[in-house]
Design a protein around this motif. Structure first.
Motif, short mmCIF file in Angstrom:
data_model
loop_
_atom_site.label_atom_id
_atom_site.label_comp_id
_atom_site.label_asym_id
_atom_site.label_seq_id
_atom_site.Cartn_x
_atom_site.Cartn_y
_atom_site.Cartn_z
N HIS A 101 0.83 -1.21 0.00
CA HIS A 101 0.00 0.00 0.00
C HIS A 101 0.86 1.26 0.00
CE1 HIS A 101 -3.42 -2.58 1.49
NE2 HIS A 101 -3.95 -1.92 0.47
N PHE A 102 1.97 1.21 0.73
CA PHE A 102 2.88 2.35 0.77
C PHE A 102 3.48 2.63 -0.61
CE2 PHE A 102 7.17 4.11 1.50
CZ PHE A 102 6.81 5.32 2.08
N VAL A 103 3.94 1.57 -1.27
CA VAL A 103 4.53 1.72 -2.61
C VAL A 103 3.49 2.24 -3.60
CG1 VAL A 103 5.52 0.43 -4.55
CG2 VAL A 103 6.34 0.01 -2.23
N ILE A 104 2.28 1.69 -3.56
CA ILE A 104 1.22 2.14 -4.46
C ILE A 104 0.88 3.60 -4.18
CG2 ILE A 104 -1.22 1.85 -5.06
CD1 ILE A 104 -0.78 -1.19 -4.59
N SER A 105 0.82 3.97 -2.91
CA SER A 105 0.54 5.35 -2.54
C SER A 105 1.61 6.29 -3.11
CB SER A 105 0.47 5.48 -1.02
OG SER A 105 0.31 6.80 -0.63
N LEU A 106 2.87 5.91 -2.94
CA LEU A 106 3.96 6.72 -3.49
C LEU A 106 3.87 6.83 -5.01
CD1 LEU A 106 7.11 5.75 -1.38
CD2 LEU A 106 5.75 7.84 -1.28
N MET A 107 3.49 5.75 -5.66
CA MET A 107 3.37 5.79 -7.13
C MET A 107 2.25 6.73 -7.56
SD MET A 107 4.20 1.86 -8.17
CE MET A 107 4.07 2.16 -9.91
N PHE A 108 1.11 6.72 -6.83
CA PHE A 108 0.04 7.67 -7.12
C PHE A 108 0.55 9.11 -6.97
CE2 PHE A 108 -3.49 4.50 -6.44
CZ PHE A 108 -4.15 4.78 -7.62
N ILE A 109 1.30 9.36 -5.92
CA ILE A 109 1.80 10.71 -5.66
C ILE A 109 2.80 11.13 -6.73
CG2 ILE A 109 3.16 12.09 -4.03
CD1 ILE A 109 1.75 10.39 -1.79
N VAL A 110 3.71 10.24 -7.13
CA VAL A 110 4.66 10.54 -8.20
C VAL A 110 3.92 10.81 -9.51
CG1 VAL A 110 6.49 9.55 -9.64
CG2 VAL A 110 6.61 9.35 -7.15
N CYS A 111 2.94 9.97 -9.83
CA CYS A 111 2.15 10.18 -11.05
C CYS A 111 1.43 11.53 -11.01
CB CYS A 111 1.14 9.06 -11.24
SG CYS A 111 1.89 7.50 -11.72
N ALA A 112 0.93 11.91 -9.84
CA ALA A 112 0.25 13.21 -9.71
C ALA A 112 1.21 14.35 -10.02
CB ALA A 112 -0.33 13.36 -8.31
N PHE A 113 2.42 14.28 -9.50
CA PHE A 113 3.39 15.35 -9.76
C PHE A 113 3.85 15.37 -11.21
CE2 PHE A 113 3.76 15.47 -5.10
CZ PHE A 113 3.53 16.83 -4.92
N VAL A 114 3.95 14.22 -11.84
CA VAL A 114 4.27 14.17 -13.27
C VAL A 114 3.14 14.82 -14.07
CG1 VAL A 114 4.58 12.62 -15.25
CG2 VAL A 114 5.82 12.19 -13.12
N LEU A 115 1.89 14.53 -13.71
CA LEU A 115 0.75 15.15 -14.39
C LEU A 115 0.73 16.66 -14.17
CD1 LEU A 115 -2.01 12.49 -13.70
CD2 LEU A 115 -1.10 13.15 -15.94
N ILE A 116 1.09 17.11 -12.98
CA ILE A 116 1.16 18.56 -12.71
C ILE A 116 2.23 19.19 -13.60
CG2 ILE A 116 1.81 20.29 -10.98
CD1 ILE A 116 0.49 18.39 -8.88
N LEU A 117 3.36 18.53 -13.74
CA LEU A 117 4.43 19.02 -14.62
C LEU A 117 3.95 19.08 -16.07
CD1 LEU A 117 7.40 19.86 -15.04
CD2 LEU A 117 7.90 17.43 -15.34
N LEU A 118 3.29 18.02 -16.53
CA LEU A 118 2.77 18.02 -17.91
C LEU A 118 1.72 19.10 -18.12
CD1 LEU A 118 2.48 14.17 -18.53
CD2 LEU A 118 4.18 15.76 -19.48
N ALA A 119 0.86 19.31 -17.12
CA ALA A 119 -0.15 20.37 -17.23
C ALA A 119 0.51 21.75 -17.29
CB ALA A 119 -1.11 20.30 -16.04
N THR A 120 1.57 21.93 -16.52
CA THR A 120 2.29 23.20 -16.54
C THR A 120 2.93 23.43 -17.91
OG1 THR A 120 2.76 22.97 -14.18
CG2 THR A 120 4.11 24.53 -15.41
N LEU A 121 3.55 22.38 -18.46
CA LEU A 121 4.15 22.50 -19.79
C LEU A 121 3.10 22.79 -20.86
CD1 LEU A 121 6.76 19.59 -19.63
CD2 LEU A 121 7.21 22.06 -19.53
N GLN A 122 1.95 22.12 -20.76
CA GLN A 122 0.86 22.34 -21.72
C GLN A 122 0.35 23.79 -21.62
OE1 GLN A 122 -0.56 20.04 -23.92
NE2 GLN A 122 -1.72 21.76 -24.70
N LEU A 123 0.19 24.26 -20.41
CA LEU A 123 -0.28 25.64 -20.22
C LEU A 123 0.75 26.64 -20.74
CD1 LEU A 123 -2.50 27.45 -19.08
CD2 LEU A 123 -1.31 27.36 -16.88
N TRP A 124 2.01 26.40 -20.43
CA TRP A 124 3.07 27.29 -20.89
C TRP A 124 3.11 27.34 -22.41
CZ3 TRP A 124 5.76 31.13 -19.15
CH2 TRP A 124 6.89 31.56 -19.84
#
Length: 170
Positions: free
Chosen positions: A12-35
């Protein structure tokens, strides 16, 4: 048996960390798309810029959902070591998940309405279906909570324990 419990907690800890990492990658992609959409020196049409901003919102919506799921797993399964056999735990976990799901689907519907209404208005009935699903999930969740109020009355000690754990985590 305790070994398996530790293995599941680690999972559960590993899956939780993977969700969090994926969220930050999506935030980065959204920022690049907006820019990219805001670069006024490029030769993008206004509609392409609008679609870029809407795509950024859609990515951020999924990022919020992933971040919330990661946080929920971390808090409920790792920090609290909650057992999902208790009705109070099930209601709490399901409620947190449903909030994220309904809000995400609602935002996605709004984004899709703007995008599809400009490019392909014939697809609006499909977009409306996504909105209807969000409404149906909200209504079903409300019914679930309504019908399970009596379970909360049957186990007041479990609810008190959950509130105590909330205070410890805060």
């Amino acid at each position: 048996m305790k070994l398996w419990h530790k293995v599941f907690t680690l999972g559960h800890f590993v899956i939780s960390l993977m969700f969090i990492v994926c969220a930050f990658v999506l935030i980065l992609l959204a920022t690049l798309q907006l820019w990219q959409s805001l670069q006024f020196d490029s030769i993008l049409a206004l509609r392409q810029r609008l679609n870029g901003v809407l795509e950024s919102i859609a990515l951020l919506t999924v990022a919020v959902a992933a971040l919330e799921l990661g946080q929920t797993l971390l808090e409920e399964e790792v920090q609290r070591e909650a057992h999902m056999s208790a009705p109070t735990r099930v209601r709490r976990f399901l409620s947190r998940f449903m909030v994220v799901l309904v809000v995400s689907l609602s935002i996605e519907t709004l984004v899709l309405v703007f995008r599809v209404s400009h490019d392909s208005p014939e697809l609006l009935p499909y977009v409306a279906t996504v909105g209807l699903v969000a409404g149906f999930l909200l209504a079903a969740w409300g019914l679930f909570i309504r019908f399970n109020c009596c379970a909360e009355e049957l186990e007041p000690e479990a609810m008190a324990q959950a509130k105590l754990e909330d205070e410890k985590l805060a």
